[in-house]
Design a protein around this motif. Sequence first.
Motif, PDB file in Angstrom:
ATOM      1  N   ILE A  95      43.716  38.751  32.329  1.00 56.97           N
ATOM      2  CA  ILE A  95      43.706  37.948  33.550  1.00 56.97           C
ATOM      3  C   ILE A  95      43.344  38.862  34.720  1.00 56.97           C
ATOM      4  O   ILE A  95      44.030  39.849  34.988  1.00 56.97           O
ATOM      5  CB  ILE A  95      45.068  37.283  33.799  1.00 56.97           C
ATOM      6  CG1 ILE A  95      45.446  36.382  32.617  1.00 56.97           C
ATOM      7  CG2 ILE A  95      45.048  36.487  35.099  1.00 56.97           C
ATOM      8  CD1 ILE A  95      46.843  35.793  32.702  1.00 56.97           C
ATOM      9  N   VAL A  96      42.256  38.546  35.389  1.00 60.35           N
ATOM     10  CA  VAL A  96      41.783  39.375  36.509  1.00 60.35           C
ATOM     11  C   VAL A  96      41.691  38.515  37.766  1.00 60.35           C
ATOM     12  O   VAL A  96      41.474  37.308  37.691  1.00 60.35           O
ATOM     13  CB  VAL A  96      40.412  40.007  36.205  1.00 60.35           C
ATOM     14  CG1 VAL A  96      40.518  40.955  35.015  1.00 60.35           C
ATOM     15  CG2 VAL A  96      39.346  38.953  35.948  1.00 60.35           C
ATOM     16  N   PHE A  97      41.854  39.148  38.912  1.00 64.93           N
ATOM     17  CA  PHE A  97      41.710  38.427  40.173  1.00 64.93           C
ATOM     18  C   PHE A  97      40.244  38.221  40.506  1.00 64.93           C
ATOM     19  O   PHE A  97      39.408  39.105  40.287  1.00 64.93           O
ATOM     20  CB  PHE A  97      42.369  39.199  41.321  1.00 64.93           C
ATOM     21  CG  PHE A  97      43.750  38.724  41.664  1.00 64.93           C
ATOM     22  CD1 PHE A  97      43.988  37.391  41.962  1.00 64.93           C
ATOM     23  CD2 PHE A  97      44.807  39.615  41.707  1.00 64.93           C
ATOM     24  CE1 PHE A  97      45.257  36.951  42.287  1.00 64.93           C
ATOM     25  CE2 PHE A  97      46.085  39.182  42.027  1.00 64.93           C
ATOM     26  CZ  PHE A  97      46.309  37.846  42.317  1.00 64.93           C
ATOM     27  N   SER A  98      39.927  37.062  41.042  1.00 65.56           N
ATOM     28  CA  SER A  98      38.594  36.831  41.587  1.00 65.56           C
ATOM     29  C   SER A  98      38.471  37.623  42.893  1.00 65.56           C
ATOM     30  O   SER A  98      39.338  37.548  43.754  1.00 65.56           O
ATOM     31  CB  SER A  98      38.390  35.334  41.873  1.00 65.56           C
ATOM     32  OG  SER A  98      37.211  35.125  42.600  1.00 65.56           O
ATOM     33  N   VAL A  99      37.405  38.400  43.015  1.00 68.73           N
ATOM     34  CA  VAL A  99      37.150  39.154  44.248  1.00 68.73           C
ATOM     35  C   VAL A  99      36.303  38.286  45.165  1.00 68.73           C
ATOM     36  O   VAL A  99      35.163  37.949  44.833  1.00 68.73           O
ATOM     37  CB  VAL A  99      36.447  40.496  43.961  1.00 68.73           C
ATOM     38  CG1 VAL A  99      36.171  41.237  45.262  1.00 68.73           C
ATOM     39  CG2 VAL A  99      37.287  41.349  43.019  1.00 68.73           C
ATOM     40  N   SER A 100      36.854  37.916  46.298  1.00 64.86           N
ATOM     41  CA  SER A 100      36.170  37.016  47.220  1.00 64.86           C
ATOM     42  C   SER A 100      35.080  37.744  48.007  1.00 64.86           C
ATOM     43  O   SER A 100      35.118  38.966  48.171  1.00 64.86           O
ATOM     44  CB  SER A 100      37.173  36.404  48.209  1.00 64.86           C
ATOM     45  OG  SER A 100      38.126  35.617  47.532  1.00 64.86           O
ATOM     46  N   ALA A 101      34.133  36.966  48.494  1.00 66.87           N
ATOM     47  CA  ALA A 101      33.121  37.467  49.421  1.00 66.87           C
ATOM     48  C   ALA A 101      33.526  37.057  50.832  1.00 66.87           C
ATOM     49  O   ALA A 101      34.150  36.015  51.033  1.00 66.87           O
ATOM     50  CB  ALA A 101      31.753  36.889  49.079  1.00 66.87           C
TER      51      ALA A 101
END
Length: 214
Positions: free
Chosen positions: A33-39
């Motif tokens: 489970i990984v975090f989504s990296v936002s733009a």
Amino acid sequence: MSNRRGLLIILSSPSGAGKSTLARRLRAWDDRIVFSVSATTRAPRTGEVDGSDYHFMSDASFKKQVSGGGMLEHAHVFGNFYGSPKAPVRDAISAGQDVLFDIDWQGAQQIRNSDLGLHTLSIFLLPPSILELRRRLIARGQDTEETIARRMQKSWDEISHWDGYDFVLVNDDLDVTEAHLKSIVTAARLRRSQQPDLNAHVRRLQDEFEEGQS
């Protein structure tokens, strides 16, 4: 049949309902489970690393991504754009990783309506009571009374969209909620949509069956 597609796990809640703590526990439980990296179009703050904390973009680049369908969801907040780039999320779920999103109901709706919506699991966390929610915000000791009042109003706005989620958990006991959250993720990983090898497996079963009938 260990091969599977990853999930887009959307975890939403009003401020103070325990979302950040449960997100950390979920990631500690399973490193797939990984975090989504936002733009974002805002300037980097001291210590922030491009590609790790955020994908920092110009307004023009961000808008180009949106117009080209490159953002799963996006919003304009306090003069800056924020969004979730689609390409790294698609790559992650193709590799069997689950991507965790900490977004509000509007972002959740955009992702569910995207071309990756089939792989979405959305979960909303409710506080046990409004009084308890307010107590948690006060206990942080970070905000003025006026700020807390604004946060409470925003929290109610978020809560009013609880019925747009796949699952809703009342977080009155952190350990119990964590256990329920893990059970939901475990079950969702077994959806037909997350098991790309199922069709081939059933075809093999069919071939074996027909061979046995001949």
